[in-house]
Design a protein around this motif. Sequence first.
Motif, PDB file in Angstrom:
ATOM      1  N   HIS A  72       0.829  -1.200   0.000  1.00 35.35           N
ATOM      2  CA  HIS A  72       0.000   0.000   0.000  1.00 35.35           C
ATOM      3  C   HIS A  72       0.868   1.255   0.000  1.00 35.35           C
ATOM      4  CE1 HIS A  72      -3.964  -1.893   1.575  1.00 35.35           C
ATOM      5  NE2 HIS A  72      -3.243  -2.792   0.931  1.00 35.35           N
ATOM      6  N   GLU A  73       0.309   2.334  -0.488  1.00 29.93           N
ATOM      7  CA  GLU A  73       0.939   3.649  -0.357  1.00 29.93           C
ATOM      8  C   GLU A  73       0.490   4.271   0.957  1.00 29.93           C
ATOM      9  OE1 GLU A  73       1.310   6.173  -4.019  1.00 29.93           O
ATOM     10  OE2 GLU A  73      -0.164   4.748  -4.775  1.00 29.93           O
ATOM     11  N   VAL A  74       1.392   5.010   1.579  1.00 25.39           N
ATOM     12  CA  VAL A  74       1.125   5.567   2.898  1.00 25.39           C
ATOM     13  C   VAL A  74       1.569   7.021   2.958  1.00 25.39           C
ATOM     14  CG1 VAL A  74       1.536   5.356   5.380  1.00 25.39           C
ATOM     15  CG2 VAL A  74       1.474   3.291   3.964  1.00 25.39           C
ATOM     16  N   LYS A  75       0.735   7.853   3.558  1.00 28.15           N
ATOM     17  CA  LYS A  75       1.128   9.200   3.957  1.00 28.15           C
ATOM     18  C   LYS A  75       1.175   9.221   5.481  1.00 28.15           C
ATOM     19  CE  LYS A  75      -0.840  12.103   0.271  1.00 28.15           C
ATOM     20  NZ  LYS A  75      -1.794  13.223   0.013  1.00 28.15           N
ATOM     21  N   VAL A  76       2.157   9.893   6.029  1.00 26.58           N
ATOM     22  CA  VAL A  76       2.233  10.004   7.485  1.00 26.58           C
ATOM     23  C   VAL A  76       2.357  11.463   7.877  1.00 26.58           C
ATOM     24  CG1 VAL A  76       3.282   7.721   7.712  1.00 26.58           C
ATOM     25  CG2 VAL A  76       4.762   9.721   7.559  1.00 26.58           C
ATOM     26  N   ILE A  77       1.686  11.813   8.955  1.00 28.98           N
ATOM     27  CA  ILE A  77       1.854  13.134   9.552  1.00 28.98           C
ATOM     28  C   ILE A  77       2.603  12.936  10.855  1.00 28.98           C
ATOM     29  CG2 ILE A  77       0.719  15.167  10.526  1.00 28.98           C
ATOM     30  CD1 ILE A  77      -1.594  14.731   8.664  1.00 28.98           C
ATOM     31  N   VAL A  78       3.803  13.511  10.945  1.00 30.44           N
ATOM     32  CA  VAL A  78       4.629  13.366  12.137  1.00 30.44           C
ATOM     33  C   VAL A  78       5.068  14.739  12.619  1.00 30.44           C
ATOM     34  CG1 VAL A  78       5.456  11.067  11.505  1.00 30.44           C
ATOM     35  CG2 VAL A  78       6.730  13.072  10.747  1.00 30.44           C
ATOM     36  N   ARG A  79       5.276  14.859  13.904  1.00 32.10           N
ATOM     37  CA  ARG A  79       5.753  16.111  14.466  1.00 32.10           C
ATOM     38  C   ARG A  79       7.115  16.475  13.877  1.00 32.10           C
ATOM     39  NH1 ARG A  79       4.885  12.956  18.655  1.00 32.10           N
ATOM     40  NH2 ARG A  79       7.099  13.014  19.219  1.00 32.10           N
ATOM     41  N   PRO A  80       7.380  17.759  13.687  1.00 32.81           N
ATOM     42  CA  PRO A  80       8.693  18.163  13.147  1.00 32.81           C
ATOM     43  C   PRO A  80       9.857  17.684  14.019  1.00 32.81           C
ATOM     44  CG  PRO A  80       7.137  19.979  13.004  1.00 32.81           C
ATOM     45  CD  PRO A  80       6.455  18.900  13.796  1.00 32.81           C
ATOM     46  N   THR A  81       9.590  17.479  15.311  1.00 31.04           N
ATOM     47  CA  THR A  81      10.656  17.048  16.227  1.00 31.04           C
ATOM     48  C   THR A  81      10.739  15.527  16.342  1.00 31.04           C
ATOM     49  OG1 THR A  81       9.090  17.244  18.084  1.00 31.04           O
ATOM     50  CG2 THR A  81      10.491  19.150  17.603  1.00 31.04           C
ATOM     51  N   ALA A  82       9.854  14.808  15.676  1.00 28.61           N
ATOM     52  CA  ALA A  82       9.832  13.354  15.793  1.00 28.61           C
ATOM     53  C   ALA A  82      11.005  12.726  15.049  1.00 28.61           C
ATOM     54  CB  ALA A  82       8.520  12.798  15.252  1.00 28.61           C
ATOM     55  N   THR A  83      11.432  11.576  15.549  1.00 30.65           N
ATOM     56  CA  THR A  83      12.475  10.808  14.880  1.00 30.65           C
ATOM     57  C   THR A  83      11.842   9.959  13.787  1.00 30.65           C
ATOM     58  OG1 THR A  83      13.801  10.712  16.901  1.00 30.65           O
ATOM     59  CG2 THR A  83      14.314   9.117  15.169  1.00 30.65           C
ATOM     60  N   ILE A  84      12.276  10.165  12.564  1.00 30.61           N
ATOM     61  CA  ILE A  84      11.718   9.441  11.420  1.00 30.61           C
ATOM     62  C   ILE A  84      12.611   8.256  11.088  1.00 30.61           C
ATOM     63  CG2 ILE A  84      11.083   9.605   8.979  1.00 30.61           C
ATOM     64  CD1 ILE A  84      10.582  12.608   9.466  1.00 30.61           C
ATOM     65  N   ILE A  85      11.999   7.099  10.903  1.00 33.42           N
ATOM     66  CA  ILE A  85      12.746   5.901  10.564  1.00 33.42           C
ATOM     67  C   ILE A  85      13.501   6.121   9.255  1.00 33.42           C
ATOM     68  CG2 ILE A  85      12.527   3.452   9.969  1.00 33.42           C
ATOM     69  CD1 ILE A  85      10.063   3.352  11.753  1.00 33.42           C
ATOM     70  N   ASP A  86      14.779   5.823   9.273  1.00 35.52           N
ATOM     71  CA  ASP A  86      15.637   6.114   8.113  1.00 35.52           C
ATOM     72  C   ASP A  86      15.134   5.455   6.829  1.00 35.52           C
ATOM     73  OD1 ASP A  86      17.362   7.719   9.539  1.00 35.52           O
ATOM     74  OD2 ASP A  86      18.747   6.095  10.036  1.00 35.52           O
ATOM     75  N   THR A  87      14.652   4.221   6.936  1.00 35.60           N
ATOM     76  CA  THR A  87      14.227   3.507   5.728  1.00 35.60           C
ATOM     77  C   THR A  87      13.013   4.148   5.079  1.00 35.60           C
ATOM     78  OG1 THR A  87      12.926   1.978   7.107  1.00 35.60           O
ATOM     79  CG2 THR A  87      15.160   1.296   6.499  1.00 35.60           C
TER      80      THR A  87
END
Length: 241
Positions: free
Chosen positions: A25-40
């Motif tokens: 599936h295609e995914v959009k995510v909304i994350v806080r600007p300070t959140a750690t985003i998974i590198d992959t």
Amino acid sequence: MKTLVLGASGATGKLLVEQLLSMGHEVKVIVRPTATIIDTWKNKKKISIIEANISEVSVEEMRDYLSDCQSVASCLGHNITMKGMFGKPRRLVADAVELACKAIEQNASDTPVKFVLMNTTGNRNRDLNESIAFGEKLLIGLIRLLVPPQVDNENAADFLRVNIGQKHKQIEWVAVRPDSLIDNDKVSEYELYASPIRSILFSPGKTSRINVANFMSRLIAEKDLWTKWKGQMPVIYNKEE
């Protein structure tokens, strides 16, 4: 199928994103600007990352984010810290649910958008008049007074249950209720019930986060499973050995 995931940087949200991606599936995510985003995630073509505080997103912005999505999944929750439990925003989950629903209505899609909400067994499904022992009712009432996230979770589910209801032309929903959350590396067997089969305070069950993520992703992907549970608040437990 494209899904917008709210709370994607949380413990269960990350697992849900991975489950959806593994299904193609295609995914959009909304994350806080300070959140750690998974590198992959940064190198995957099927994921779009939106950095924003959900409490500051306007209806118009959310409408644009959802314009090409067929489903929404919320794993939003309050951090188990003093600030997370008692600070602002108090209505983090409920306001995000209402925001997304308003945006979906403005988009006026011909096909209903699926909304999957991660909730809690601490919240009863009042459509079913679920029974609860008197002592447990008193304790939950006390928790409701002293722990703001409890009310937030109740309000979020109630918005779907009451305001959206069962016959909305543009939104269909399921509110998934895990019991005591635990961490496991792999999906295991789990059981689904329309209502809790255990006392949430005196004899709680266990639910691994990855099983919650698996069930939520399957709801989005599997037509028959969605038809079975839409408009309901299924409870999920790990299967006991």
